[in-house]
Design a protein around this motif. Sequence first.
Motif, PDB file in Angstrom:
ATOM      1  N   THR B 219       1.091  -1.048   0.226  1.00 22.47           N
ATOM      2  CA  THR B 219      -0.269   0.076  -0.354  1.00 22.47           C
ATOM      3  C   THR B 219       1.019   1.362   0.151  1.00 22.47           C
ATOM      4  OG1 THR B 219      -1.395  -1.257   1.354  1.00 22.47           O
ATOM      5  CG2 THR B 219      -1.948   1.324   1.045  1.00 22.47           C
ATOM      6  N   LEU B 220       1.465   1.610   1.107  1.00 21.42           N
ATOM      7  CA  LEU B 220       2.644   1.811   1.033  1.00 21.42           C
ATOM      8  C   LEU B 220       3.783   2.807  -0.073  1.00 21.42           C
ATOM      9  CD1 LEU B 220       3.444   3.345   4.390  1.00 21.42           C
ATOM     10  CD2 LEU B 220       5.486   3.538   2.579  1.00 21.42           C
ATOM     11  N   ASN B 221       3.538   1.338  -0.781  1.00 16.23           N
ATOM     12  CA  ASN B 221       4.591   2.059  -1.686  1.00 16.23           C
ATOM     13  C   ASN B 221       3.662   2.504  -3.224  1.00 16.23           C
ATOM     14  OD1 ASN B 221       8.008   0.567  -2.191  1.00 16.23           O
ATOM     15  ND2 ASN B 221       6.915  -0.542  -0.526  1.00 16.23           N
ATOM     16  N   MET B 222       2.478   1.503  -3.176  1.00 17.58           N
ATOM     17  CA  MET B 222       1.806   1.984  -4.326  1.00 17.58           C
ATOM     18  C   MET B 222       1.728   3.659  -4.689  1.00 17.58           C
ATOM     19  SD  MET B 222       0.903  -0.823  -6.673  1.00 17.58           S
ATOM     20  CE  MET B 222      -0.708  -0.344  -7.288  1.00 17.58           C
ATOM     21  N   THR B 223       1.366   4.284  -2.995  1.00 14.27           N
ATOM     22  CA  THR B 223       0.920   5.518  -2.389  1.00 14.27           C
ATOM     23  C   THR B 223       1.928   6.410  -3.010  1.00 14.27           C
ATOM     24  OG1 THR B 223      -0.141   4.456  -0.696  1.00 14.27           O
ATOM     25  CG2 THR B 223      -0.031   7.508  -0.688  1.00 14.27           C
ATOM     26  N   PHE B 224       3.333   6.122  -2.598  1.00 18.21           N
ATOM     27  CA  PHE B 224       4.555   6.449  -2.669  1.00 18.21           C
ATOM     28  C   PHE B 224       4.956   6.470  -4.228  1.00 18.21           C
ATOM     29  CE2 PHE B 224       8.583   6.302  -4.882  1.00 18.21           C
ATOM     30  CZ  PHE B 224       9.548   7.422  -4.313  1.00 18.21           C
ATOM     31  N   ALA B 225       4.592   5.456  -5.237  1.00 14.50           N
ATOM     32  CA  ALA B 225       4.756   5.603  -6.870  1.00 14.50           C
ATOM     33  C   ALA B 225       3.670   6.616  -7.428  1.00 14.50           C
ATOM     34  CB  ALA B 225       5.133   4.197  -7.185  1.00 14.50           C
ATOM     35  N   PHE B 226       3.141   6.317  -7.029  1.00 16.11           N
ATOM     36  CA  PHE B 226       1.642   7.515  -7.114  1.00 16.11           C
ATOM     37  C   PHE B 226       1.951   8.874  -6.879  1.00 16.11           C
ATOM     38  CE2 PHE B 226      -2.805   6.690 -10.013  1.00 16.11           C
ATOM     39  CZ  PHE B 226      -2.600   5.357  -9.933  1.00 16.11           C
ATOM     40  N   PHE B 227       2.257   9.225  -6.002  1.00 16.10           N
ATOM     41  CA  PHE B 227       2.289  10.972  -5.488  1.00 16.10           C
ATOM     42  C   PHE B 227       3.351  11.077  -5.849  1.00 16.10           C
ATOM     43  CE2 PHE B 227      -1.628   8.449  -4.388  1.00 16.10           C
ATOM     44  CZ  PHE B 227      -2.448   9.346  -5.444  1.00 16.10           C
ATOM     45  N   GLU B 228       4.060  10.547  -4.464  1.00 17.69           N
ATOM     46  CA  GLU B 228       5.372  10.972  -4.707  1.00 17.69           C
ATOM     47  C   GLU B 228       6.743  11.228  -5.115  1.00 17.69           C
ATOM     48  OE1 GLU B 228       6.758  10.193  -0.220  1.00 17.69           O
ATOM     49  OE2 GLU B 228       4.549   9.871  -0.113  1.00 17.69           O
ATOM     50  N   THR B 229       6.126  10.663  -6.402  1.00 17.59           N
ATOM     51  CA  THR B 229       7.115  10.603  -7.425  1.00 17.59           C
ATOM     52  C   THR B 229       7.192  11.599  -8.337  1.00 17.59           C
ATOM     53  OG1 THR B 229       5.918   9.140  -8.638  1.00 17.59           O
ATOM     54  CG2 THR B 229       7.669   7.880  -7.736  1.00 17.59           C
ATOM     55  N   PHE B 230       6.296  12.646  -7.715  1.00 15.10           N
ATOM     56  CA  PHE B 230       5.756  14.138  -8.857  1.00 15.10           C
ATOM     57  C   PHE B 230       7.806  14.631  -9.333  1.00 15.10           C
ATOM     58  CE2 PHE B 230       5.940  18.563  -8.179  1.00 15.10           C
ATOM     59  CZ  PHE B 230       4.493  18.479  -9.266  1.00 15.10           C
ATOM     60  N   GLY B 231       7.917  14.758  -7.675  1.00 14.03           N
ATOM     61  CA  GLY B 231       9.276  15.460  -7.338  1.00 14.03           C
ATOM     62  C   GLY B 231      10.618  15.281  -8.574  1.00 14.03           C
ATOM     63  N   LEU B 232      10.569  13.782  -8.171  1.00  9.15           N
ATOM     64  CA  LEU B 232      11.607  13.493  -9.076  1.00  9.15           C
ATOM     65  C   LEU B 232      10.833  12.860 -10.676  1.00  9.15           C
ATOM     66  CD1 LEU B 232      13.670  10.485  -8.916  1.00  9.15           C
ATOM     67  CD2 LEU B 232      11.589   8.902  -8.445  1.00  9.15           C
ATOM     68  N   ILE B 233       9.892  12.660 -10.874  1.00 13.35           N
ATOM     69  CA  ILE B 233       9.466  13.695 -12.576  1.00 13.35           C
ATOM     70  C   ILE B 233      10.184  14.522 -12.582  1.00 13.35           C
ATOM     71  CG2 ILE B 233       8.410  13.214 -14.426  1.00 13.35           C
ATOM     72  CD1 ILE B 233       7.310  10.840 -12.632  1.00 13.35           C
ATOM     73  N   HIS B 234       9.135  15.494 -11.712  1.00 14.74           N
ATOM     74  CA  HIS B 234       9.489  17.084 -12.542  1.00 14.74           C
ATOM     75  C   HIS B 234      11.170  17.838 -11.667  1.00 14.74           C
ATOM     76  CE1 HIS B 234       8.175  21.118 -12.954  1.00 14.74           C
ATOM     77  NE2 HIS B 234       9.380  21.794 -11.136  1.00 14.74           N
ATOM     78  N   ALA B 235      12.302  16.513 -11.391  1.00 11.53           N
ATOM     79  CA  ALA B 235      13.502  16.965 -11.140  1.00 11.53           C
ATOM     80  C   ALA B 235      14.343  16.600 -12.984  1.00 11.53           C
ATOM     81  CB  ALA B 235      13.904  16.460 -10.158  1.00 11.53           C
ATOM     82  N   VAL B 236      13.765  15.632 -13.074  1.00  7.55           N
ATOM     83  CA  VAL B 236      14.528  14.957 -14.028  1.00  7.55           C
ATOM     84  C   VAL B 236      13.978  15.209 -15.862  1.00  7.55           C
ATOM     85  CG1 VAL B 236      15.497  12.214 -14.683  1.00  7.55           C
ATOM     86  CG2 VAL B 236      14.946  13.031 -12.556  1.00  7.55           C
ATOM     87  N   THR B 237      12.460  15.021 -16.018  1.00  4.31           N
ATOM     88  CA  THR B 237      12.067  14.337 -16.970  1.00  4.31           C
ATOM     89  C   THR B 237      10.482  15.898 -17.530  1.00  4.31           C
ATOM     90  OG1 THR B 237      10.683  12.529 -16.805  1.00  4.31           O
ATOM     91  CG2 THR B 237      12.901  12.166 -17.049  1.00  4.31           C
ATOM     92  N   GLN B 238      10.338  16.309 -16.808  1.00  3.62           N
ATOM     93  CA  GLN B 238       9.278  16.796 -16.987  1.00  3.62           C
ATOM     94  C   GLN B 238       7.803  16.183 -17.994  1.00  3.62           C
ATOM     95  OE1 GLN B 238      11.882  19.600 -17.804  1.00  3.62           O
ATOM     96  NE2 GLN B 238      12.618  19.301 -15.667  1.00  3.62           N
ATOM     97  N   GLY B 239       7.811  14.444 -17.548  1.00  2.00           N
ATOM     98  CA  GLY B 239       6.790  14.420 -18.259  1.00  2.00           C
ATOM     99  C   GLY B 239       6.979  13.339 -19.375  1.00  2.00           C
ATOM    100  N   GLY B 240       8.213  14.266 -20.107  1.00  3.73           N
ATOM    101  CA  GLY B 240       8.912  14.032 -20.869  1.00  3.73           C
ATOM    102  C   GLY B 240       9.712  12.801 -21.301  1.00  3.73           C
ATOM    103  N   PRO B 241      10.104  12.644 -22.899  1.00  2.00           N
ATOM    104  CA  PRO B 241      10.054  12.332 -24.635  1.00  2.00           C
ATOM    105  C   PRO B 241       8.424  12.910 -24.058  1.00  2.00           C
ATOM    106  CG  PRO B 241      11.332  11.197 -24.362  1.00  2.00           C
ATOM    107  CD  PRO B 241      11.282  11.212 -23.002  1.00  2.00           C
ATOM    108  N   GLY B 242       7.772  13.234 -24.636  1.00  2.00           N
ATOM    109  CA  GLY B 242       6.655  13.546 -25.170  1.00  2.00           C
ATOM    110  C   GLY B 242       5.993  13.389 -23.897  1.00  2.00           C
ATOM    111  N   ASP B 243       5.038  12.038 -23.861  1.00  2.00           N
ATOM    112  CA  ASP B 243       4.298  12.387 -22.651  1.00  2.00           C
ATOM    113  C   ASP B 243       5.089  11.069 -21.898  1.00  2.00           C
ATOM    114  OD1 ASP B 243       2.982  10.493 -24.288  1.00  2.00           O
ATOM    115  OD2 ASP B 243       1.153  11.284 -23.387  1.00  2.00           O
TER     116      ASP B 243
END
Lengths: 105, 293
Positions: B219-243
């Motif tokens: 449960t905890l890791n699913m929630t982490f992967a769903f929500f808290e990886t925002f910072g990770l994605i924002h810092a590295v790929t900004q959602g790209g390439p494409g989507d």
Amino acid sequence: MGRSGALAHGILVASIVVLAFPLYYAFVISTQSLDEVTSLPPKLAPSTHLAQNYADAWARVGMGRLLLNSTIVALAVALKKIVISLLSAFAIVYFDFRASSSSSG
Amino acid sequence: MRRVVFRNPWLPYALVAPQIAITIVFFLWPAFDSLRLSLYRASPFGDRLIFIGGGNFARLLGDPAYFRSAATSLGFSLVVTVAGLAVALLLASLATAKIRGLALYRTLLLWPYGIAPAVAGVIWLFVFHPSFGVLPYLLSFVTGYQFNWFLKGWVPLALIVIAAIWKQFGYNLAFYLAGLQAIPGSVLEAASVDGADSIRRFFAITFPLLSPVTFFLFTLNMTFAFFETFGLIHAVTQGGPGDATSILVYRAWKDGFDGLQLGYSAAQSVILMLLVIALTAAQFRYAEKKVTY
């Protein structure tokens, strides 16, 4: 210690190397000049720009202020969480009241 | 042990009041506000809100990109959770075996948890960087394949998955170590005497007895992967390439604060909220049947 012990040691050491490598690499990069960071093949040994890079980073983004901000926020949040959770938990455990079974969320 | 119970007509309510107040102000209020906002769209000049009912939801459900993003999120979260837990469990069972230097191993295995997701992303970015990263450089000797995350969508996804697993690893390991220590040695010994080898002992005794820990971590890791990886994605790929790495939370944020489509973004948050409620409810219902506490 038999063969399985050696295997366990091997797997543990290998996983620590994998875990630690990115951190080590980040540290190594922090000691290099921009030329060295972007050169190929990648240099995996510390270089001479350690003091200069850290001084630059500290000055350019105002690390002192940022650290102070983070500390204040972290302390305040931790304190608030402990106090409020303590009060709620105390109420739920030691008091018998109507909402106690549904308020544990 | 008998429990002491005090009786007081108002004190317990006063004690839980701060927590209730925080839940209302920081959870219920924003939740209802985004529910309201999801029914509107902003006028072209941003000066007023136009009521469009279910328009935002209709647009979302008619958008294949949204389903792509949902599939990315689900796949991403499952891989991060399942692979992360498998690795953590494997190493935890090794680190409880009676071998020398155990305390040192444990300390060294735990440390990446102290790193913020965004920083973890930046560190792995150096490893994966297409022009000066170590990994593409080393792989270039083995294969001519271009591990360039601007060109290949799965490379940044792999980067994010690895960084997320790496960051969560210490946490999962700590819980598995604690869980393993709670397993009575006598049960394992009895199985040994009955002739079960270590693999059999693991699947017949250790793994079932660890199921509450696994469930909690899942449960905890699913929630982490769903929500808290925002910072990770924002810092590295900004959602790209494409989507390619644009998971649901990132998309909701991007449409809202980059695209300034607040109503559209709120509709996504509402769907996300429903998804999480459904996921948690399903997990707890399933857990009551299958997990031995």
